[in-house]
Design an enzyme around this catalytic site. Structure first.
Site, PDB file in Angstrom:
ATOM      1  CG  HIS A 296      36.548  59.246  10.227  1.00  0.00           C
ATOM      2  ND1 HIS A 296      35.364  58.547  10.322  1.00  0.00           N
ATOM      3  CD2 HIS A 296      36.646  59.653   8.942  1.00  0.00           C
ATOM      4  CE1 HIS A 296      34.772  58.523   9.133  1.00  0.00           C
ATOM      5  NE2 HIS A 296      35.528  59.186   8.276  1.00  0.00           N
TER       6      HIS A 296
ATOM      7  CG  HIS B 252      33.154  66.778   7.097  1.00  0.00           C
ATOM      8  ND1 HIS B 252      33.838  66.754   5.908  1.00  0.00           N
ATOM      9  CD2 HIS B 252      32.339  65.695   7.092  1.00  0.00           C
ATOM     10  CE1 HIS B 252      33.449  65.706   5.195  1.00  0.00           C
ATOM     11  NE2 HIS B 252      32.547  65.040   5.891  1.00  0.00           N
TER      12      HIS B 252
END
Length: 183
Positions: free
Chosen positions: A43, A129
């Site tokens: 995620h 990220h």
């Protein structure tokens, strides 16, 4: 009793998760990180909340619903493998995404809403990220340039999700609420 943590994130499309896991399966035998993240846990975190009472979680869900109405779906493109921490023994190995203003605007709105609710959030600049691995344990120095194969692809962002962390399970993140972007 174990503490339960919550965070708001952008989930990844299944095809992107699959590409990341294929890449991980190729490189993991050659790069000894302590933990490789389960593909269902990939995620992009927008706000890490930590502990949250029932009333705070309810307020977060209400805020997410309003935020979803103010943001349209958008696309993200994967861009480069990077790391956090010491260059010879990183704490985190991660997949980046190309800068997309819609993601930064979404994160700002989520962050500000969570602060208004009373959460004390990380003040470091947002670095979108996807965590792939944690804690280098190799005897040799880590060398990012040895990771030749890169992951390419794009995916649509059409929702934000409130996750609960379960440290004793794999995968360890459970969806508590999800809101569509619908502007």
């Amino acid at each position: 009793m174990k503490k339960t943590h919550y965070f708001i994130a952008v989930p990844l499309a299944d095809e992107v998760k699959e590409k990341l896991v294929q890449w991980k399966n190729e490189v993991a035998p050659h790069f000894p990180f302590r933990t490789w993240v389960h593909q269902e846990d990939y995620h992009i975190t927008l706000a890490f909340l930590g502990e949250a009472s029932s009333s705070q979680r309810q307020a977060v869900c209400e805020a997410m619903a309003m935020i979803g109405k103010n943001h349209a779906p958008f696309s993200l493109t994967l861009e480069g493998i990077r790391f956090f921490g010491n260059s010879s023994a990183p704490r985190i190995l991660w997949q980046g995404v190309k800068r997309e203003e819609a993601l930064f605007a979404l994160q700002r709105d989520v962050y500000e809403a969570c602060v208004r609710i009373g959460f004390r959030l990380d003040v470091r600049p947002f670095t979108p990220h996807i965590t792939i691995a944690r804690k280098w344990e190799g005897e040799k120095r880590f060398r990012l340039e040895e990771m030749r194969n890169i992951v390419e692809g794009s995916f649509d962002v059409h929702e934000i999700v409130l996750y609960q962390t379960h440290l004793d399970r794999v995968p360890k993140y459970e969806v508590i609420a999800s809101v569509s972007l619908s502007k």
